[in-house]
Motif scaffolding. Sequence first.
Motif, PDB file in Angstrom:
ATOM      1  N   MET A 187       0.834  -1.208   0.000  1.00 17.74           N
ATOM      2  CA  MET A 187       0.000   0.000   0.000  1.00 17.74           C
ATOM      3  C   MET A 187       0.864   1.252   0.000  1.00 17.74           C
ATOM      4  SD  MET A 187      -2.686  -1.146   2.960  1.00 17.74           S
ATOM      5  CE  MET A 187      -3.435   0.463   3.129  1.00 17.74           C
ATOM      6  N   VAL A 188       1.918   1.231   0.836  1.00 14.10           N
ATOM      7  CA  VAL A 188       2.802   2.394   0.931  1.00 14.10           C
ATOM      8  C   VAL A 188       3.470   2.662  -0.420  1.00 14.10           C
ATOM      9  CG1 VAL A 188       4.907   3.301   2.008  1.00 14.10           C
ATOM     10  CG2 VAL A 188       3.188   2.136   3.414  1.00 14.10           C
ATOM     11  N   GLU A 189       3.921   1.580  -1.063  1.00 15.26           N
ATOM     12  CA  GLU A 189       4.579   1.738  -2.365  1.00 15.26           C
ATOM     13  C   GLU A 189       3.647   2.380  -3.382  1.00 15.26           C
ATOM     14  OE1 GLU A 189       7.682   1.642  -3.228  1.00 15.26           O
ATOM     15  OE2 GLU A 189       7.906   1.258  -1.074  1.00 15.26           O
ATOM     16  N   LEU A 190       2.409   1.875  -3.433  1.00  9.66           N
ATOM     17  CA  LEU A 190       1.418   2.395  -4.377  1.00  9.66           C
ATOM     18  C   LEU A 190       1.131   3.871  -4.110  1.00  9.66           C
ATOM     19  CD1 LEU A 190      -0.150   1.324  -6.757  1.00  9.66           C
ATOM     20  CD2 LEU A 190      -1.961   0.580  -5.209  1.00  9.66           C
ATOM     21  N   ALA A 191       1.053   4.222  -2.822  1.00  9.87           N
ATOM     22  CA  ALA A 191       0.810   5.620  -2.468  1.00  9.87           C
ATOM     23  C   ALA A 191       1.995   6.477  -2.894  1.00  9.87           C
ATOM     24  CB  ALA A 191       0.567   5.753  -0.968  1.00  9.87           C
TER      25      ALA A 191
END
Lengths: 404, 256
Positions: free
Chosen positions: B189-193
């Motif tokens: 999720m962090v990467e996508l954000a």
Amino acid sequence: MANENDSRSKGRFGLYGGQYVPETLMNVLAGLEQAYHRCREDERFEEELRDLLQRGARRPSRLYPAVRLSEELGGAQIWLKREDQNPTGSHCINAALGQVLLAKWMGKKGVIADTASGGNGVATAVAASLLGLRCDIFMGLEDMARQSLQVDKMRLLGATVHIVQTGAGTWKDALSEAMREWSNRVEDTNLVMASAIGPHPYPTIVREFQNLISEEIRERCLQEMDRLPDVVIAPVGGGALALGAFDAFLQEEEVQLIGCEAAGEELDGPESPSALTTGRKGIFHGMKTYFCQDDEGRISPVHSVAAGLTYPGVNPELAALVDEERVDVISVTDEEALDAFSMLARTEGILPALESAHALACAMSLAPEMRRDQVIVVVLSGSGDKDCEEVVRIGEEEKDEQDS
Amino acid sequence: MSRIREAFARGKAFIAYVTCGDPNLETTRELVHALEDNGTDLIELGIPFSDPTGEGPVIHASNLRALDGGVTTDHIFRMIVELREEVRIPLVIRTYANVVYSYGTERFIMRASEAGVDGLLLSDVPFEEKEEFAPICRRYGMDMISLIAPTSKERIESIAGEAEGFVYCVSSLGVTGMREEITTDVSGMVELARENADIPVAVGFGIATPEQAAEMAAISDGVIVGSAIVDLIERYGEDSAEPVAEFVREMRRAVR
């Protein structure tokens, strides 16, 4: 320039409605909306729903002439839409069957439901049994005490009843707790709303599953008296029943539509649940609409003798219809509702739910002022079986007060 | 550079939540100083609401304690004005839509900004409803904080694309509260954000131990801790500044 109309969410009725929920629920609500539309366009879903409504809700419910009540009041003829004769004892079964069937078609393993009067709790438990889903019901402590017969029914039907002790232990607290639990179990569980409240698409889904009430009233009136009623009166808790009872008449300007809110002990009291009469615009439980609240925007712990009318807000579509003056609102006190309860018992031999008694009280004050050839339809939302113990208790309490 | 940007510029950020007025505003004042003095980079100040539907039992109870104490929105603004004479780290107000709406959205944001608040986080205002609040925040120099959740999936792109201040990554399903383990693919999720936002991404919900904090800080730009701090406030009441300071020092070391 930003303003209130800049929302990008769906499910708006003028200023009202929307999707004011934590991000965790947004995709879940989108999925629910898509599945709902897909199902309702699928003839196999509709057929299964019709079959369930036959078996589980014995549709259509009767439209019943209250001859003695009308005679005693003098004036308009009063007809009762008998949702109290549904097998589960209330109108809630209509929307519970629809919502639980939807959950099953979405491949969910279980349902969570909020309940106030127990109507939705019992209805959801029945629907879950019929369709083989797990059932968890959230109910406030105060409501469990005053609707204990309903709690027994839910448990005997195999539902797990969760006691909600926060707040005043009534409807809003039960719904808050149901939403908390749901946000943890969204993957395999649907929330079955007790009324047409909450974030989009709930206000629309629940209302649409109740539309059959007004369609049936319309059809029977045309068959029976070759005309539409002059007035349709329904109690307003969240607003699902009222909207369902009004929907087929919204375009018929000559039909007066009246929603009856509970005033509680007194209309100007701090605990009055009359959101449309005394509330102001607010945002809570996923929607913008009228809410009973204090100056700091805190939601009021409202109270009414009818558990199912003890909600501090109202369906957003109904709020818009009231603003547009298409629907009139009357506020009925506990005392007036209890008098109407006795009156119907005495004249027709029917024990109405205390929610329904609010609508009856309104009809009783209206009928004498109308002509004998005019027609009022009152929606009896549910049976008074669940309230017998509470009505007796209140009667004894009053007697004790008079004696002392 | 805004105060929120600065908070993340020094390395991994440690973000703390407290409910204003729990058990009273004097204690909140002491807690804010204790948090800043012990290495907190940003503080979320909760304005209590009667029905906080996004909170687990710990923060829910904290909201109710604060309400019982009689705190109002104006009391809280006054406290923040006084705090701002000394407090240098960014302060973000965290509450529910109706607290702001009922006060008058523009009036609320203007007063908050004048008091020295840097951002606004509304737990029940998702992407689709934020235009009612975010442009007004922008006009008064405040950031409206956006959240992403494990269910957000394809929504992360649009949410992060418009996010301001920092992106709040919700680690788990459900409501706020301490969790024994976090099973979500937070790093995905962090990467996508990060691909869609040029602002920091911090992780919150369920972080209660130094081990969890270290693990989450390693895959993001900071961690947010609420219930674990509020739990200490519940236990120690008016004397909670010292135990909270000690806990924060330990968490802060884990996050470096």
